[in-house]
Structures are given as structure tokens and as C-alpha cells.
Design a protein around this motif. Structure first.
Motif, PDB file in Angstrom:
ATOM      1  N   GLY A   1     -36.986   5.442 -44.659  1.00 13.63           N
ATOM      2  CA  GLY A   1     -36.566   5.123 -45.972  1.00 13.63           C
ATOM      3  C   GLY A   1     -38.079   4.639 -46.319  1.00 13.63           C
ATOM      4  N   PHE A   2     -37.901   4.062 -47.757  1.00 12.05           N
ATOM      5  CA  PHE A   2     -39.111   3.774 -48.172  1.00 12.05           C
ATOM      6  C   PHE A   2     -39.405   2.134 -47.760  1.00 12.05           C
ATOM      7  N   ALA A   3     -40.956   1.883 -47.572  1.00 10.42           N
ATOM      8  CA  ALA A   3     -41.415   0.412 -47.315  1.00 10.42           C
ATOM      9  C   ALA A   3     -41.790   0.043 -48.724  1.00 10.42           C
ATOM     10  N   GLY A   4     -42.147  -1.215 -48.825  1.00  9.15           N
ATOM     11  CA  GLY A   4     -42.315  -1.887 -50.072  1.00  9.15           C
ATOM     12  C   GLY A   4     -43.941  -1.885 -50.134  1.00  9.15           C
TER      13      GLY A   4
ATOM     14  N   ILE B   1     -49.572   0.549 -35.885  1.00 11.98           N
ATOM     15  CA  ILE B   1     -48.675   0.407 -37.088  1.00 11.98           C
ATOM     16  C   ILE B   1     -48.165   1.571 -37.555  1.00 11.98           C
ATOM     17  N   GLY B   2     -46.757   1.734 -37.562  1.00  9.97           N
ATOM     18  CA  GLY B   2     -45.831   2.733 -37.901  1.00  9.97           C
ATOM     19  C   GLY B   2     -46.419   3.241 -39.483  1.00  9.97           C
ATOM     20  N   ASP B   3     -46.362   4.521 -39.301  1.00  6.96           N
ATOM     21  CA  ASP B   3     -46.575   5.205 -40.677  1.00  6.96           C
ATOM     22  C   ASP B   3     -45.452   4.878 -41.690  1.00  6.96           C
ATOM     23  N   ALA B   4     -45.665   4.783 -42.972  1.00  8.71           N
ATOM     24  CA  ALA B   4     -44.889   4.500 -43.973  1.00  8.71           C
ATOM     25  C   ALA B   4     -45.091   5.216 -45.374  1.00  8.71           C
ATOM     26  N   GLU B   5     -44.076   5.326 -46.097  1.00 13.30           N
ATOM     27  CA  GLU B   5     -44.114   6.058 -47.401  1.00 13.30           C
ATOM     28  C   GLU B   5     -43.331   4.675 -48.313  1.00 13.30           C
ATOM     29  N   THR B   6     -44.245   4.688 -49.586  1.00 16.17           N
ATOM     30  CA  THR B   6     -43.700   3.899 -50.425  1.00 16.17           C
ATOM     31  C   THR B   6     -43.171   4.348 -51.843  1.00 16.17           C
ATOM     32  N   GLU B   7     -42.443   3.655 -52.647  1.00 15.54           N
ATOM     33  CA  GLU B   7     -41.641   4.304 -53.602  1.00 15.54           C
ATOM     34  C   GLU B   7     -42.426   3.784 -54.854  1.00 15.54           C
ATOM     35  N   ALA B   8     -42.500   4.743 -55.742  1.00 15.97           N
ATOM     36  CA  ALA B   8     -42.975   4.142 -57.274  1.00 15.97           C
ATOM     37  C   ALA B   8     -42.065   3.224 -57.876  1.00 15.97           C
ATOM     38  N   PRO B   9     -42.767   2.068 -58.209  1.00 18.72           N
ATOM     39  CA  PRO B   9     -41.666   1.004 -59.018  1.00 18.72           C
ATOM     40  C   PRO B   9     -41.291   1.386 -60.282  1.00 18.72           C
TER      41      PRO B   9
ATOM     42  N   LEU C   1     -39.648  -7.582 -56.217  1.00 21.40           N
ATOM     43  CA  LEU C   1     -41.006  -7.671 -55.526  1.00 21.40           C
ATOM     44  C   LEU C   1     -40.988  -7.165 -54.156  1.00 21.40           C
ATOM     45  N   VAL C   2     -40.129  -7.890 -53.454  1.00 18.60           N
ATOM     46  CA  VAL C   2     -40.018  -7.415 -52.198  1.00 18.60           C
ATOM     47  C   VAL C   2     -38.440  -7.357 -51.663  1.00 18.60           C
ATOM     48  N   ASP C   3     -38.048  -6.367 -50.966  1.00 20.27           N
ATOM     49  CA  ASP C   3     -36.624  -6.402 -50.409  1.00 20.27           C
ATOM     50  C   ASP C   3     -36.913  -5.444 -49.199  1.00 20.27           C
TER      51      ASP C   3
ATOM     52  N   THR D   1     -45.688  -0.814 -43.969  1.00 19.76           N
ATOM     53  CA  THR D   1     -45.523  -0.503 -42.662  1.00 19.76           C
ATOM     54  C   THR D   1     -43.944  -0.210 -42.257  1.00 19.76           C
ATOM     55  N   ASP D   2     -43.907   0.619 -41.032  1.00 17.44           N
ATOM     56  CA  ASP D   2     -42.616   0.604 -40.452  1.00 17.44           C
ATOM     57  C   ASP D   2     -42.600   0.849 -39.017  1.00 17.44           C
ATOM     58  N   GLY D   3     -42.549  -0.231 -38.354  1.00 20.54           N
ATOM     59  CA  GLY D   3     -42.504  -0.267 -36.871  1.00 20.54           C
ATOM     60  C   GLY D   3     -43.731  -0.241 -36.349  1.00 20.54           C
ATOM     61  N   ASN D   4     -43.724  -0.113 -34.962  1.00 18.18           N
ATOM     62  CA  ASN D   4     -44.958  -0.648 -34.456  1.00 18.18           C
ATOM     63  C   ASN D   4     -45.110  -0.418 -32.902  1.00 18.18           C
TER      64      ASN D   4
END
Length: 376
Positions: free
Chosen positions: A302-305, A338-346, A266-268, A310-313
Motif C-alpha cells: 500500500g501507500f506509505a505516508g 530500508i524497504g521501498d515505498a510509494e507515497t500517495e498524492a494528498p 497528516l499521518v496515519d 518507508t515500508d519494512g526493513n
């Protein structure tokens, strides 16, 4: 200079929420250990984040590339209390209540975004008891016990077979705090290094997947951390201060067993975080003082959840303290880029592993804090 101390510490504590890695929301400062005599403080914070993204691939006729997620996180409040009392000339104690971690995820249900209607929450309450011992060489040693109570729940409509839901028990477990400090009050100088141990929860959970509910168990660790805080006077009535904080977020993982079989964790988090804060405080007169702070948490890549995209700030804050006798009232506000982020398809989606699901860009948060403090 004591008034400037309070302003800087209050700003870092009451308006640093929502600007740290993982699901961290507040950082209990040991600054109250340096207050004179008996001391009581109440801190209240309000945070309004705006986090939205754009889908990067087409999954159905309606859920297409370019679909907007809408703001996927709710406003929230924070509360903390601190009490310090001298026991002797060399020994003092402190009690702290705070809400160190949390999540309030709520993707709007009225969109075609793939996570539309998904909700998740994490609630924590922590109690810390500290004892501080002053040595003869301007050093002090402190340590104590910390109890954290945590619960959570999640609802994911997109999971094949009728969606997924999970609720946990509320678990209370213990860790410890140790640290050391050095101070020179005549020049307003102080340095402290504090270690918070990890706290592991063993949850009972109810998981509903494909219309079937099962009672399961899993463990989650609230990670260990190290915080370095420092300040010094640089001119009459002027103080500079700052902190560096490392948190072992790569050890944090929420993976209920039935969800793992369907879609992984779910989250890591793959990486730890380091957060930097610097600031300057200025006493204008016996009644008013103020401060400015700048905070930064580098991106890790890398990918964010998908439940925390989010990724950094970078954050800019200001605070003002009003002093009336033994009472100090501090109000602060912080704007957070808030830092830009990409998420991964589950894994539940029929796409190759490592496929980008969405891009979250140009997001922000506003955090406001209020502290009321009294020296008896």
C-alpha cells in the motif's frame, strides 16, 4: 554468561532505533530486571538515515515527473537510562527513561520536489516505573506505570492558499506495563512477554492555513504493543537470543481538524507492524565478548505516508562488550536496509484519489549505540 546477556540486550536496545515501524525509535527492554543487585545503565544512540525519492507525476512546469526529493530526514540522537534495585529476596524495582517515538522530517528547500521545504518533528520522553516479583517456580511477574510526554510541529509550504503550519502543546499522559518471565540461570535461559498499553494525548494546537491562525484540539494515540524476548545458552560461553514485537500502528493517527478539511490526515497507518530480531553472543574471555544480530520487519504494501516514506526493513548489527570489574561498556553498530515505498498524492492536489506521488527506493540508515553499565 552474564557478560553475554549484557552484550545481546545492549545491541538490541541501543542500535535497534530507526528500524521499527511507525515513528518508533526505541524499545525499553525488561532485561535490566534480571541483573544482580543494584544496577545502573546509560544508553546513547546516533542514527544517520538516508531516505530519498523520485516524483512520479507532473504537477507544474517545474515540479515534474522524475524530480528528486533529496534526503528528507535528519540525523538524530537517542538517550535512555535504566536503574534496578532489589527490595528483598523476591521483590525488585526498576526505573527507565527513554525516548520511544520521534520524527525529524526536513525535505530540502532547494529542489522542485512538491514537498520541498516541508518540515515536521515529533518529540517524546517516557518514564517507566516497574516492580518485579519472583515466584517459586522460576517465574516472575512484573508491571508498572508509564508516563509519556509528547509534542510536535509541522510546516507544509505546498498546501494551497499560502501553506500550512501547526504546533501542539506538550502533553503528558499515562499508560501501564504488565508482563511475565521465566528463567533458568544455570543454562542461561530466559523468556519474557511484555505488554505496553496505549497512551492517548489530547493536544491543544495552533493551525495556520491560508494566512489565518486558529486554536484547535485533536487526539493522538501512542499505540499498544506486545514484545516477546527469549535467550538460551547453546554451548560454553555462547548464547542465542531474539525478540518478536507487535505494535498496533493502525490505531495511530495525526489529524488536526483544519488540515483534515483541506487535505485529510497528516499521518496515519493502515497496518500494524511485526519486527523480528535474532542474534548470537559469544564470551571470548573474562574481559571481552561480542554479538551479531539480524533484524527484519516485513513490508505491508500500500501507500506509505509522505512524512514517513518507508515500508519494512532488514538490519544487520554487531556489538562488542568490554568488562572491567563491575563496569561493562558496550559499543554497537547496525546497518539498515530500508524497504521501498510509494507515497500517495494528498487530497490538496488536483489528481484522482489513489494517485502515486513518489517512489522511494534503495534507502538505508546507519545506527550506532553505546552503553555504560555498572553493578553496585
Amino acid at each position: 554468561m552474564k557478560k553475554v546477556f549484557t552484550t545481546g540486550a545492549a545491541l538490541l536496545l541501543t542500535t535497534s532505533i530507526a528500524s521499527a515501524g511507525g515513528i518508533e525509535r526505541s524499545v525499553p527492554s525488561v532485561g535490566l530486571l534480571y541483573e544482580d543487585g543494584t544496577y545502573l545503565e546509560l544508553n546513547f544512540g546516533y542514527v544517520s538515515p538516508e531516505i530519498s525519492g523520485t516524483q512520479a507525476l507532473t504537477l507544474s512546469a517545474t515540479s515534474t515527473e522524475g524530480t528528486k526529493s533529496g534526503n528528507m530526514v535528519e540525523d538524530y540522537t537517542q538517550l535512555s537510562l535504566g536503574y534496578k534495585q532489589d527490595l528483598s529476596d523476591t521483590l525488585s524495582m526498576a526505573l527507565i527513561f527513554d525516548q520511544p517515538a520521534g520524527a525529524d522530517v526536513a525535505y530540502p528547500a532547494d529542489t522542485d520536489y512538491v514537498y520541498a521545504g516541508a518540515e515536521a518533528s515529533v518529540d517524546t520522553n517516557a518514564f517507566t516505573a516497574l516492580v518485579n516479583y519472583k515466584l517459586q517456580n522460576s517465574m516472575n511477574l512484573y508491571g508498572g506505570v508509564r508516563a509519556i510526554s509528547t509534542s510536535g510541529e509541522v510546516e507544509l509550504p505546498f498546501v494551497p492558499g499560502g501553506g500550512y503550519e501547526m504546533t501542539t502543546s506538550t502533553e503528558t499522559d499515562f499508560g501501564y506495563v504488565i508482563g511475565a518471565g521465566w528463567e533458568r540461570p544455570e543454562i542461561a535461559a530466559r523468556v519474557s512477554l511484555t505488554y505496553h498499553s496505549e497512551v492517548t494525548h489530547d493536544f491543544d494546537s495552533d493551525e495556520t492555513l491560508g494566512g489565518s491562525t486558529a486554536s484547535t484540539e485533536f487526539s493522538t494515540t501512542i499505540p499498544q504493543s506486545v514484545t516477546l524476548e527469549a535467550q538460551t545458552g547453546v554451548a560454553a560461553d555462547t548464547l542465542v537470543f531474539g525478540s518478536i514485537r507487535w505494535v498496533d500502528w493502525s490505531e495511530f493517527d495525526i489529524t488536526p481538524p483544519n488540515f483534515e478539511g483541506a487535505s485529510g490526515s497528516l499521518v496515519d497507518y493502515e497496518d500494524d507492524t511485526i519486527t523480528y530480531n535474532v542474534g548470537v553472543g559469544r564470551r571470548f574471555n573474562d574481559t571481552w565478548s561480542g554479538a551479531l544480530t539480524l533484524g527484519h520487519e516485513p513490508t505491508v504494501g500500500g501507500f506509505a505516508g509522505n512524512l514517513g516514506p518507508t515500508d519494512g526493513n532488514t538490519a544487520l548489527g554487531t556489538a562488542v562488550t568490554y568488562t572491567a570489574g563491575n563496569m561493562k561498556i558496550t559499543g554497537g553498530v547496525r546497518y539498515i536496509w530500508i524497504g521501498d515505498a510509494e507515497t500517495e498524492a494528498p487530497a490538496a492536489f488536483p489528481v484522482p484519489e489513489g494517485t502515486t506521488l513518489a517512489e522511494f527506493e534503495d534507502n538505508n540508515a546507519i545506527a550506532a549505540g553505546l552503553r555504560i553499565a555498572y553493578n553496585f
